[in-house]
Design a protein around this motif. Sequence first.
Motif, short mmCIF file in Angstrom:
data_model
loop_
_atom_site.label_atom_id
_atom_site.label_comp_id
_atom_site.label_asym_id
_atom_site.label_seq_id
_atom_site.Cartn_x
_atom_site.Cartn_y
_atom_site.Cartn_z
N PHE A 139 -30.54 -17.88 -27.70
CA PHE A 139 -31.11 -17.29 -26.49
C PHE A 139 -30.34 -17.73 -25.25
O PHE A 139 -30.06 -16.95 -24.35
CB PHE A 139 -32.58 -17.73 -26.38
N PHE A 140 -29.97 -19.01 -25.19
CA PHE A 140 -29.27 -19.54 -24.02
C PHE A 140 -27.85 -19.00 -23.90
O PHE A 140 -27.31 -18.90 -22.80
CB PHE A 140 -29.20 -21.07 -24.12
N LEU A 141 -27.23 -18.68 -25.01
CA LEU A 141 -25.81 -18.39 -24.98
C LEU A 141 -25.49 -16.93 -24.69
O LEU A 141 -24.37 -16.49 -24.86
CB LEU A 141 -25.18 -18.80 -26.33
N LEU A 142 -26.49 -16.18 -24.24
CA LEU A 142 -26.23 -14.79 -23.86
C LEU A 142 -25.32 -14.74 -22.64
O LEU A 142 -25.35 -15.61 -21.77
CB LEU A 142 -27.55 -14.08 -23.52
N SER A 143 -24.54 -13.71 -22.53
CA SER A 143 -23.65 -13.56 -21.37
C SER A 143 -24.39 -12.95 -20.21
O SER A 143 -25.31 -12.16 -20.37
CB SER A 143 -22.47 -12.65 -21.76
N PHE A 144 -23.99 -13.31 -18.98
CA PHE A 144 -24.58 -12.71 -17.79
C PHE A 144 -24.16 -11.25 -17.64
O PHE A 144 -24.69 -10.53 -16.82
CB PHE A 144 -24.14 -13.48 -16.55
N SER A 145 -23.22 -10.80 -18.41
CA SER A 145 -22.74 -9.43 -18.23
C SER A 145 -23.82 -8.41 -18.52
O SER A 145 -23.76 -7.28 -18.04
CB SER A 145 -21.53 -9.19 -19.16
N ARG A 157 -21.62 -14.19 -11.44
CA ARG A 157 -21.79 -13.07 -12.38
C ARG A 157 -20.66 -13.10 -13.40
O ARG A 157 -19.50 -13.32 -13.06
CB ARG A 157 -21.78 -11.74 -11.61
N GLY A 158 -21.03 -12.89 -14.63
CA GLY A 158 -20.05 -12.89 -15.70
C GLY A 158 -19.91 -14.23 -16.39
O GLY A 158 -19.31 -14.31 -17.47
N SER A 159 -20.45 -15.29 -15.76
CA SER A 159 -20.41 -16.58 -16.43
C SER A 159 -21.43 -16.60 -17.56
O SER A 159 -22.32 -15.76 -17.63
CB SER A 159 -20.69 -17.70 -15.44
N ARG A 160 -21.29 -17.57 -18.44
CA ARG A 160 -22.17 -17.64 -19.58
C ARG A 160 -23.24 -18.71 -19.37
O ARG A 160 -23.06 -19.65 -18.60
CB ARG A 160 -21.37 -17.93 -20.85
N MET A 161 -24.34 -18.53 -20.05
CA MET A 161 -25.43 -19.51 -19.96
C MET A 161 -24.93 -20.85 -20.52
O MET A 161 -24.35 -20.90 -21.60
CB MET A 161 -26.62 -19.02 -20.79
N PRO A 162 -25.13 -21.94 -19.78
CA PRO A 162 -24.73 -23.25 -20.31
C PRO A 162 -25.47 -23.55 -21.61
O PRO A 162 -26.51 -22.96 -21.91
CB PRO A 162 -25.15 -24.22 -19.20
N SER A 163 -24.95 -24.48 -22.35
CA SER A 163 -25.57 -24.84 -23.62
C SER A 163 -26.91 -25.52 -23.37
O SER A 163 -27.15 -26.06 -22.29
CB SER A 163 -24.66 -25.79 -24.39
N PRO A 164 -27.80 -25.52 -24.36
CA PRO A 164 -29.09 -26.20 -24.19
C PRO A 164 -28.93 -27.66 -23.77
O PRO A 164 -29.74 -28.18 -23.00
CB PRO A 164 -29.73 -26.09 -25.57
N ARG A 165 -27.90 -28.33 -24.26
CA ARG A 165 -27.69 -29.74 -23.92
C ARG A 165 -27.54 -29.93 -22.42
O ARG A 165 -27.93 -30.97 -21.87
CB ARG A 165 -26.47 -30.27 -24.66
N ALA A 166 -26.97 -28.93 -21.72
CA ALA A 166 -26.72 -29.07 -20.28
C ALA A 166 -28.01 -29.14 -19.48
O ALA A 166 -28.01 -29.60 -18.34
CB ALA A 166 -25.86 -27.91 -19.79
N PHE A 167 -29.12 -28.68 -20.07
CA PHE A 167 -30.39 -28.66 -19.35
C PHE A 167 -31.28 -29.86 -19.67
O PHE A 167 -32.41 -29.93 -19.20
CB PHE A 167 -31.15 -27.36 -19.67
#
Length: 616
Positions: free
Chosen positions: A31-37, A79-89
């Motif tokens: 779920f987290f790793l979806l792209s902002f695109s 915009r266009g960046s990717r969701m950080p990994s769960p560890r980052a949160f």
Amino acid sequence: MPSCCPAESTKPAFIGIFGAIVGGFAVSAVFFLLSFSSITAPALPFPVVVTTTTNLSALSTTAQPETMYNRPIWRPPARGSRMPSPRAFRLTRDMVRARARDGVIVVTFGNYAFMDFILTWVRHLTGLGVDNLLVGAMDTKLLRQLYLTGVPVFDMGSRMVTEDVGWGSPTFHKMGREKVLLINELLPFGYELLMCDTDMVWLKNPLPYLARYPSADLLTSSDQVIPTVTDDSLENWREVTGAYNIGIFHWRPTEPAKRLAKDWKDLVISDDKIWDQNAFNDLVHKVFGQPVQGEDELVYSYDGKLKLGVLPASIFCSGHTYFVQGMHQQLRLEPYAVHTTFQYAGTEGKRHRLREAMHFFDQPSYYDSPGGFLSFRPNIPKQMLLDGAHTIESHFVLVNYQMKQIRTALAMASLLKRTLVMPPLWCRLDRMWFGHPGVMEGTMTRQPFLCPMDHVFEVHVMLKDLPEEEFGPRIDFREYTFLENPSLPKQVKESFLEVRLCNEHSTRCSTANGSNKHRAILLPRNSTEQMLLDVFSSYKNIKIIHFSSMVDAFRGFADAAVETQFRNRVKRYTGIWCCVEFREIGHIYYDMYWDDKPGWKPHPPQNREEDHPPWA
């Protein structure tokens, strides 16, 4: 007494306390790793200004690279960046260091059901220049939305449901335990912690006030309703009788505070039936009563070493001192905060109270209903409002007179498919959960007073989606301050039609006088359904139709089935007044159709068989 906002929780599972919860993070990784695109940042319900510098204490004079931890609030990710990994949160010392300022971090937490409360909470703080804040997300939906909105957020690892579950439920109590665990996780980082519930808002920067008491290990709000001081000093702890309220409290990372936090954690984990606030109060009062030498506003408590102060309820306000007593106004003080306690309609009631005070930030659509709005000027005879003793009888005479006008306005709003702007509501008597003499002795409650809508109406019921075949169409409504709100668009405010009621037998009372759009139109009293539809079909594009009165404005629905549906709906809109003293059953039901019952009197039910709403 209710204090913490109703919200949900699941099993307490903080990384620093219970170990890694790898499985939970793995489940949400995709779920987290979806792209902002494929997504866009959610729309904000208010204009924001994003500063180019963060003014955080962690930043040195040397420019620091911008990260998700120190990025200015309200600035969404690129915009266009990717969701950080769960560890980052995950909550870490580095995350707190990046956001803290002058050694202080301000924290709240919740689930997606409270996102609008959280955005309001953050907006108030950033509007006050406070950006050293973090929000704990109890579900991945909230975490994702806050991150995209530019709100600094961390994952509490709760994997909570996203719905609201209500105050006092088992899940509510689980959420309270997670607060305790969170405090235990944050204090070892070495920063002062201002912990807040999401159902409160900041009206003034509290950090300078808290800094006035540097030796206090803990400063807590309370449910105190009787003032013990008349200035902005801490409450006189000797006279405080209300429970300490854990919806707003400030912790310093001292050893006594850490020990209290640990004992509190152990206590609430040992028994899931213990309410976190009761456990906190019990622990604090284990040892209590020795004043701190040279700092008489502080008291030694808990283990005899913890220095405690009680924030003044006049300016760190509860739902009673702010919305009912207006204590800050009477004492000519500036309030720092308001916490929506002492109310009777769940989360919907909390939201409505903040809206009445114009402290809540709604989406733009809230201020521009497609069908437009209907408002009216309430009519209350002076003797009904001001004369005579303040008794149960005079209170119900006053409220019933207003209720009948509101009933008519609800019917007309339903007929014309408009959103009703509720009028201000006047009460002679306060409402509590227990018997009292009308207002609580020692409080600053004035009589009569503008009472919150939830004192009389079941706000949460009015917002329910009831089946139309039984209850007719939904009737939307807004708070009584709605038309004064600065968020109301100019094009809505200026699209206005005044309607003046006139005697239907007068030759001068004619609806054919509205050719000039800047003039008020006349409408006969006791207008029929067809007359209203005919008259206002020409004004469908007018956003606000304001009536000079609702007394005898509408004769009623022509179709008996429609009338029955409407009655079925609005009968459920009213609640209770509480409570007559020294009675086993002391509450009295409001009745929307009191005037249909000759000789109706405001009496409590005589027995359990009679104890039911008028419509049941």
